[in-house]
Design a protein around this motif. Structure first.
Motif, short mmCIF file in Angstrom:
data_model
loop_
_atom_site.label_atom_id
_atom_site.label_comp_id
_atom_site.label_asym_id
_atom_site.label_seq_id
_atom_site.Cartn_x
_atom_site.Cartn_y
_atom_site.Cartn_z
N THR A 30 1.00 -1.16 0.09
CA THR A 30 0.14 -0.10 0.06
C THR A 30 0.94 1.04 0.00
N VAL A 31 0.69 2.13 -1.01
CA VAL A 31 1.41 3.47 -1.20
C VAL A 31 0.50 4.61 -0.41
N THR A 32 1.02 5.36 0.24
CA THR A 32 0.43 6.44 1.06
C THR A 32 0.93 7.49 0.40
N GLU A 33 0.14 8.67 0.60
CA GLU A 33 0.49 10.21 0.21
C GLU A 33 0.56 10.83 1.37
N GLU A 34 1.79 11.55 1.57
CA GLU A 34 1.72 12.47 2.46
C GLU A 34 1.13 13.75 2.35
N GLY A 35 0.89 14.58 3.64
CA GLY A 35 0.45 15.81 3.51
C GLY A 35 -1.23 15.73 3.84
N ARG A 36 -1.80 16.91 3.88
CA ARG A 36 -3.08 16.98 4.35
C ARG A 36 -4.10 16.81 2.96
N VAL A 37 -5.31 16.78 3.39
CA VAL A 37 -6.34 16.29 2.29
C VAL A 37 -7.56 17.47 2.19
N VAL A 38 -7.90 18.05 1.34
CA VAL A 38 -8.91 18.84 1.26
C VAL A 38 -10.08 18.28 0.40
N LYS A 39 -11.28 18.49 0.96
CA LYS A 39 -12.51 17.94 0.34
C LYS A 39 -13.44 19.11 -0.22
N LEU A 40 -13.42 19.39 -1.47
CA LEU A 40 -14.56 20.48 -1.68
C LEU A 40 -15.58 20.08 -2.31
N THR A 41 -16.75 20.82 -1.95
CA THR A 41 -18.21 20.82 -2.62
C THR A 41 -18.54 22.03 -2.76
N ALA A 42 -19.00 22.21 -4.02
CA ALA A 42 -19.48 23.34 -4.58
C ALA A 42 -20.39 23.40 -5.61
N ASP A 43 -21.03 24.44 -5.85
CA ASP A 43 -22.09 24.77 -7.12
C ASP A 43 -21.53 25.77 -7.87
N LEU A 44 -21.08 25.47 -9.01
CA LEU A 44 -20.26 26.50 -9.91
C LEU A 44 -21.13 27.08 -11.26
N VAL A 45 -21.05 28.41 -11.19
CA VAL A 45 -22.03 29.00 -12.47
C VAL A 45 -20.97 29.63 -13.56
N GLY A 46 -21.00 29.24 -14.72
CA GLY A 46 -20.23 29.90 -15.54
C GLY A 46 -18.71 29.35 -16.05
N GLU A 85 -17.68 17.75 -6.71
CA GLU A 85 -17.13 17.20 -5.48
C GLU A 85 -15.76 16.92 -5.75
N VAL A 86 -14.85 17.28 -5.10
CA VAL A 86 -13.35 17.04 -5.44
C VAL A 86 -12.45 16.99 -4.14
N VAL A 87 -11.55 15.88 -4.38
CA VAL A 87 -10.64 15.60 -3.28
C VAL A 87 -9.42 15.92 -3.80
N MET A 88 -8.54 16.71 -3.06
CA MET A 88 -7.22 17.05 -3.41
C MET A 88 -6.08 16.73 -2.28
N SER A 89 -5.38 15.79 -2.62
CA SER A 89 -4.30 15.27 -1.43
C SER A 89 -2.89 15.51 -1.68
N GLY A 90 -2.28 15.38 -0.65
CA GLY A 90 -0.70 16.00 -0.90
C GLY A 90 -0.41 17.31 -0.53
N ILE A 91 -1.00 18.00 0.27
CA ILE A 91 -0.88 19.43 0.48
C ILE A 91 0.30 19.42 1.46
N GLY A 92 1.12 19.99 0.98
CA GLY A 92 2.50 20.28 1.77
C GLY A 92 2.33 21.50 2.94
N ASP A 93 3.29 21.28 3.83
CA ASP A 93 3.11 22.11 4.84
C ASP A 93 3.43 23.53 4.72
N THR A 121 -2.94 21.79 11.45
CA THR A 121 -3.21 20.55 12.39
C THR A 121 -4.11 19.73 11.90
N ALA A 122 -4.89 20.01 10.84
CA ALA A 122 -6.07 19.49 10.48
C ALA A 122 -5.50 18.39 9.25
#
Length: 240
Positions: A30-46, A85-93, A121-122
């Motif tokens: 199992t390969v793991t990615e370092e860093g934080r993860v952000v989960k975005l939920t949005a409704d985009l117009v245009g 709905e997007v997940v972006m991982s590997g967010i560095g310090d 810290t998250a």
């Protein structure tokens, strides 16, 4: 009997070969990615009316930097109704802020639609941003007309300069295909023709130097925004 010895010898050869190489074929790696993860939920117009030289992204920025340290294009994840709905991982310090923004081809921020701090810290950061107008014209309205122009073109109760309203909800009708009151025979915005549009000319030349205000001074250090206006006009000057 000879066949039994043969198969036994093959088994031993394969077994010791695997041990010598340090391989255990049955083990799952199992390969793991370092860093934080952000989960975005949005409704985009245009989102679909942007020029191809730009990307609307979820991005992370280091302190005092206008270039993203990490980014993910939102156009590939958007549903038909604009929901994403997007997940972006590997967010560095080094990443201090997270933004829904538009960037150019070199990952330079042009305008921000939503921004939040990236807690150190998250491990998982949630961005539930609701509905955002991220249209190309909406970006020009916010970064140019609202920030720089409405003091003379519609913020007060009197008649705006040159009869041109640049307030939100009014500006598009006063620009798109509308005749200029200051330069007869030309349009304020001539769709597909930035070079013949008074809006672009007045911001990039000294044609208004003898008027009440030299408009080119308003944008003298805003090359990215001038490019945005030019490409918006040449791309058809769409509202949404």
């Amino acid at each position: 009997m000879k066949w039994n010895y043969f198969f036994y010898a093959v088994f031993l050869a394969v077994f010791f070969s695997s041990c010598d190489e340090g391989r255990i074929p049955e083990k799952e790696i199992t390969v793991t990615e370092e860093g934080r993860v952000v989960k975005l939920t949005a409704d985009l117009v245009g989102l679909d009316n942007w020029h191809s030289d730009y990307n609307v992204v979820l991005a992370g920025f280091a302190e005092n930097s206008s270039y993203s340290a990490i980014a993910k294009d939102l156009s590939v994840s958007i549903a038909d109704n604009g929901h994403v709905e997007v997940v972006m991982s590997g967010i560095g310090d080094e990443v201090r802020t997270l933004e829904v923004c538009v960037s150019n081809s070199i990952r330079e921020r042009i305008a921000t639609f939503y921004s939040m701090e990236a807690p150190a810290t998250a491990d998982t950061i949630r961005m539930d941003v609701g509905t955002l107008d991220i249209s190309m014209y909406g970006t020009i309205q916010k970064t140019v007309f609202t920030d720089k122009c409405i003091q003379c073109h519609g913020a007060g109760s009197g008649e705006p300069a040159a009869g041109l309203h640049l307030t939100e909800g009014r500006s598009y009708a006063d620009l798109y295909g509308a005749a200029s009151t200051m330069v007869p025979g030309q349009q304020r915005v001539d769709p597909g023709k930035s070079g013949e549009s008074i809006l672009y000319s007045i911001l990039t030349t000294d044609m208004s130097a003898e008027w009440a205000i030299d408009h080119s001074r308003l944008m003298s250090e805003e090359e990215n925004l001038l490019t945005l206006i030019r490409k918006w006009i040449d791309n058809g000057a769409k509202e949404r």
